[in-house]
Design an enzyme around this catalytic site. Sequence first.
Site, PDB file in Angstrom:
ATOM      1  N   CYS A  94      34.680  22.548  13.488  1.00  0.00           N
ATOM      2  CA  CYS A  94      33.746  21.822  14.357  1.00  0.00           C
ATOM      3  C   CYS A  94      32.999  20.691  13.660  1.00  0.00           C
ATOM      4  CB  CYS A  94      32.739  22.790  14.973  1.00  0.00           C
ATOM      5  SG  CYS A  94      33.500  24.031  16.033  1.00  0.00           S
ATOM      6  N   HIS A 355      32.234  19.770  23.975  1.00  0.00           N
ATOM      7  CA  HIS A 355      32.402  19.963  22.534  1.00  0.00           C
ATOM      8  C   HIS A 355      33.887  19.856  22.173  1.00  0.00           C
ATOM      9  CE1 HIS A 355      32.294  21.398  18.539  1.00  0.00           C
ATOM     10  NE2 HIS A 355      32.235  22.689  18.753  1.00  0.00           N
ATOM     11  N   CYS A 385      27.180  24.374  13.593  1.00  0.00           N
ATOM     12  CA  CYS A 385      27.792  25.546  12.987  1.00  0.00           C
ATOM     13  C   CYS A 385      29.296  25.331  12.968  1.00  0.00           C
ATOM     14  CB  CYS A 385      27.430  26.818  13.744  1.00  0.00           C
ATOM     15  SG  CYS A 385      27.927  26.825  15.485  1.00  0.00           S
ATOM     16  N   GLY A 387      33.226  27.398  12.624  1.00  0.00           N
ATOM     17  CA  GLY A 387      33.984  28.635  12.667  1.00  0.00           C
ATOM     18  C   GLY A 387      34.314  29.168  11.288  1.00  0.00           C
TER      19      GLY A 387
END
Length: 399
Positions: A94, A355, A385, A387
Amino acid sequence: MSKQIQDAYIVAAVRTPVAKRKGMFRNVRPDDLLAHVLREVVAKAPALDPALIGDVIVGCAMPEAEQGMNVARIGVLLSGLPNCVPGVTINRFCSSGLQAVSDAANQIRLGQADVMIAAGIESMTVMNNMMGNKVTVSPAVFANDENRGIAYGMGLTAEKVAAQWQISRAAQDTFAVESHRRACAAIAAGRFQAEITPYEIVERLPGGQDGTVRERRRLATDDEGARTDVTLESLGSLRPVFHAGGSVTAGNASQMSDGAAAVLLVSERMLKQFNLIPLARFCSFAVAGVPPEIMGIGPVAAIPRALQQAGIHQQDLDWIELNEAFAAQALAVLKEIPLDPAKVNPQGGAIALGHPLGATGAIRTATLVHGLQRTSGRYGMVSMCIGTGMGAAGVFERM
């Protein structure tokens, strides 16, 4: 002889509208979206010779299928940039797009390049599922309890964060409603216009019994996910999707999306040589690891590092783009780091705006630098954040 670290400046930042998964970009290839933003970001600095671009670094969380084959280089070639311009695809899930901005800036800071493009691309439409087109998990992941957090789905990590930080369903739904409200207000006021480069969607459809092909053209100008009809009542009717007794729903989690963005960075020498006007200065970037099963708390570990590197304090921040992977994780971060809620996602976040994984960092960088310009804020931050248990944060200064 060692070289002195020099500054890297953002002189242009553009993005496509963000589409829902299988939404308005359902028939658009990701490499075409990428080529579009690469063309448009270079067009923002017409005096600059594109042959001077040292590299194009592109973040992509799922670099396979239609966005495989080193999509960065494919995008460069499709965009019409000179063949001498190279391209490399990177992946930090991300934060891939933000990582691309940092890597591009560091090439300039170290004197290895004077002009760089950082970008992000993600089409979640072309992915079969959240783990890619071919799901493979090492048996070692399940061999002992220490590794099992690696295999947790993102939704389950959000449930764990909600439980550990005592984030209620009501708080999550309230946060989600506010995300949509802010996003809709920003769209209505045209606050995304400076960063969005519209994309023309061309579809070829059956024309009739004579076998002719009909061409349909549409111009995508606004983000597709934000909704004016989202209420606490409508969100309250949704069932948890990851845990039977949980609180995370499709309404208080980020949307799966398609989108792309590109950021043009140059050295001070290029600013002077081509009379370019900088939007922002790259200040710092930091990443940090956290337990995979509570990956959503990652920004708590990364933000202090980024602020320390930039030499500023959190109260110096005027604008904060905190990616809303889940309302639960965003609220947990705000519990741990008392950031001013009015400065966090003032135009909504991923719950409303979407996103597109590896593109999000570059997209939110575009939002940040244009937002700081419009409001005359000085310092801004992009954070998210990641993964498997990480967090990232980047700090920028308006020029």
